[in-house]
Design an enzyme around this catalytic site. Structure first.
Site, PDB file in Angstrom:
ATOM      1  N   GLY A   9       0.849  -1.200   0.000  1.00  0.00           N
ATOM      2  CA  GLY A   9       0.000   0.000   0.000  1.00  0.00           C
ATOM      3  C   GLY A   9       0.878   1.240   0.000  1.00  0.00           C
ATOM      4  N   GLY A  12      -0.295   5.208  -1.090  1.00  0.00           N
ATOM      5  CA  GLY A  12      -1.262   6.028  -0.358  1.00  0.00           C
ATOM      6  C   GLY A  12      -0.591   7.198   0.341  1.00  0.00           C
ATOM      7  CD  GLN A  13      -2.473  11.741   4.228  1.00  0.00           C
ATOM      8  OE1 GLN A  13      -3.287  11.024   4.794  1.00  0.00           O
ATOM      9  NE2 GLN A  13      -2.321  13.012   4.530  1.00  0.00           N
ATOM     10  CG  ASP A  35      -0.589   0.863  -3.877  1.00  0.00           C
ATOM     11  OD1 ASP A  35      -0.403   1.620  -2.920  1.00  0.00           O
ATOM     12  OD2 ASP A  35      -1.731   0.573  -4.300  1.00  0.00           O
ATOM     13  CB  ILE A  36      -3.746  -2.796  -5.905  1.00  0.00           C
ATOM     14  CG1 ILE A  36      -4.513  -3.657  -6.895  1.00  0.00           C
ATOM     15  CG2 ILE A  36      -4.551  -1.560  -5.505  1.00  0.00           C
ATOM     16  CD1 ILE A  36      -5.712  -4.356  -6.276  1.00  0.00           C
ATOM     17  CG  ASP A  53      -5.091  -7.819  -4.559  1.00  0.00           C
ATOM     18  OD1 ASP A  53      -5.231  -7.268  -3.442  1.00  0.00           O
ATOM     19  OD2 ASP A  53      -6.020  -8.382  -5.181  1.00  0.00           O
ATOM     20  CE1 TYR A 142      -9.208   3.073   8.488  1.00  0.00           C
ATOM     21  CE2 TYR A 142     -10.033   4.889   9.821  1.00  0.00           C
ATOM     22  CZ  TYR A 142      -8.979   4.230   9.220  1.00  0.00           C
ATOM     23  OH  TYR A 142      -7.703   4.727   9.339  1.00  0.00           O
ATOM     24  CE  LYS A 146      -6.831   0.959  10.059  1.00  0.00           C
ATOM     25  NZ  LYS A 146      -5.636   0.312   9.518  1.00  0.00           N
TER      26      LYS A 146
END
Ligand code: AKB
Length: 316
Positions: A9, A12-13, A35-36, A53, A142, A146
């Site tokens: 991943g 991402g940010q 990353d995908i 993935d 979400y 978590k």
């Protein structure tokens, strides 16, 4: 032993900036970004990238064995807003990927970082200075993933001795990479709109206080936690992590010091309910005591550095 790192991943940010920081620390060739999505132009050319993935356990296992990976940073996830539009995918990805990586971590004796969030808390949690250990009844999918993920990490550590480490990130504010699909995203959007348009309509109401952090602090916290000797990590639930707490009105006032004609308006939408269920501020004294965490950026310092860097970036 030379660390060999896999970031899942990475586009991402957090992943983008973490990949750059890890490459600086451990050497470009020792940090594989995956990353995908297509490779991020922000780190393209600085080191190895593999399209992957996060749910593809067989491909990840083969890669880990082939590259002799020692540490995985698992960042692939759906955030709070996107998670509410597709709760099934949110559960499937956030929990599925974590479970697979924990199993792989056990089999291959890996060290793992996995991020949690202030979304683990809910409306029944004390809102001010939310303690490390408190009531946790998250209301978003979400947040549910978590909180469940934290319990799973703690279980794998206690049962199997897996070295999996984690923090509860607040909203993260960055200028290199952009957030996507979160409730705290307004605190980044506001800078783009202030510079480009001189105005911003916020999707949260003016007095909605939320815990936030400048990205440099978040990256440093992550690297520091991963470096801490094992015996110092006393909590295997994720660590509360705190830096700044502000409302949309307060950040707008700070921006006006640099852009005096900046106009802020408010049109709260469905994201308001998510924000209202989260803490306003976080007590991170456990992280400070256990491994010496300390933030550097307060609101004025963060706003200054965001405006300086984004103004330059957007002028190109
Ligand atoms: C979100 O808003 O969903 C995230 C988070 C606080 O975890 N930025």
């Amino acid at each position: 032993m030379q660390e060999k790192i896999l970031v899942i991943g990475a586009c991402g940010q957090i992943g983008t900036e973490l990949t750059l920081a890890l490459r600086q620390k451990y050497g470009n060739e020792n940090v594989i970004a995956s990353d995908i999505k297509e490779e991020s132009p922000l780190f393209a050319g600085t080191g190895p990238f593999i399209k992957l993935d996060a749910m593809d356990a067989a491909a990840i296992r083969a890669l880990v064995k082939r590259e002799k990976i020692t540490t995985i940073y698992l960042l692939a996830a759906l955030l709070s807003v996107t998670g509410e539009t597709n709760p099934a995918l949110c559960w499937g990805l956030n929990m599925g990927a974590l479970r697979q990586i924990l199993d792989l971590g056990m089999a291959e004796k890996l060290k793992i970082f996995w991020p949690s969030s202030i979304a683990v808390f809910g409306a029944t949690t004390p809102r001010e200075n939310t303690p490390q250990k408190t009531i946790m009844e998250p209301t978003t999918m979400y947040g549910v993933t978590k909180y469940s993920g934290e319990l799973l990490c703690q279980y794998y550590h206690k049962k199997f001795g897996l070295d999996v480490r984690s923090v509860r990130y607040p909203g993260l504010i960055s200028w290199k990479s952009e957030p996507c699909g979160g409730t705290t995203d307004y605190a980044v959007e506001i800078f783009y709109e202030a510079i480009k348009m001189g105005k911003y309509t916020c999707f949260l109401s003016e007095n909605t206080y939320l815990p936030m952090m400048y990205m440099d602090d978040a990256i440093r916290a992550t690297l520091e936690l991963m470096d801490v000797p094992l015996e110092k990590i006393k909590s295997r639930m994720s660590y509360n992590l705190s830096a700044i707490s502000f409302s949309p009105k307060e950040i707008a006032e700070e921006i006006k010091k640099y852009i005096p004609n900046f106009k802020m308006s408010y049109a709260p939408d469905q994201r308001q309910a998510i924000a209202d269920s989260w803490p306003a501020s976080i007590d991170d004294s456990t992280a400070r005591a256990d491994w010496g965490w300390k933030h550097e950026y307060d609101l004025p310092k963060m706003v200054k550095v965001m405006l300086e860097n984004l103004t330059e970036k957007l002028s190109k």
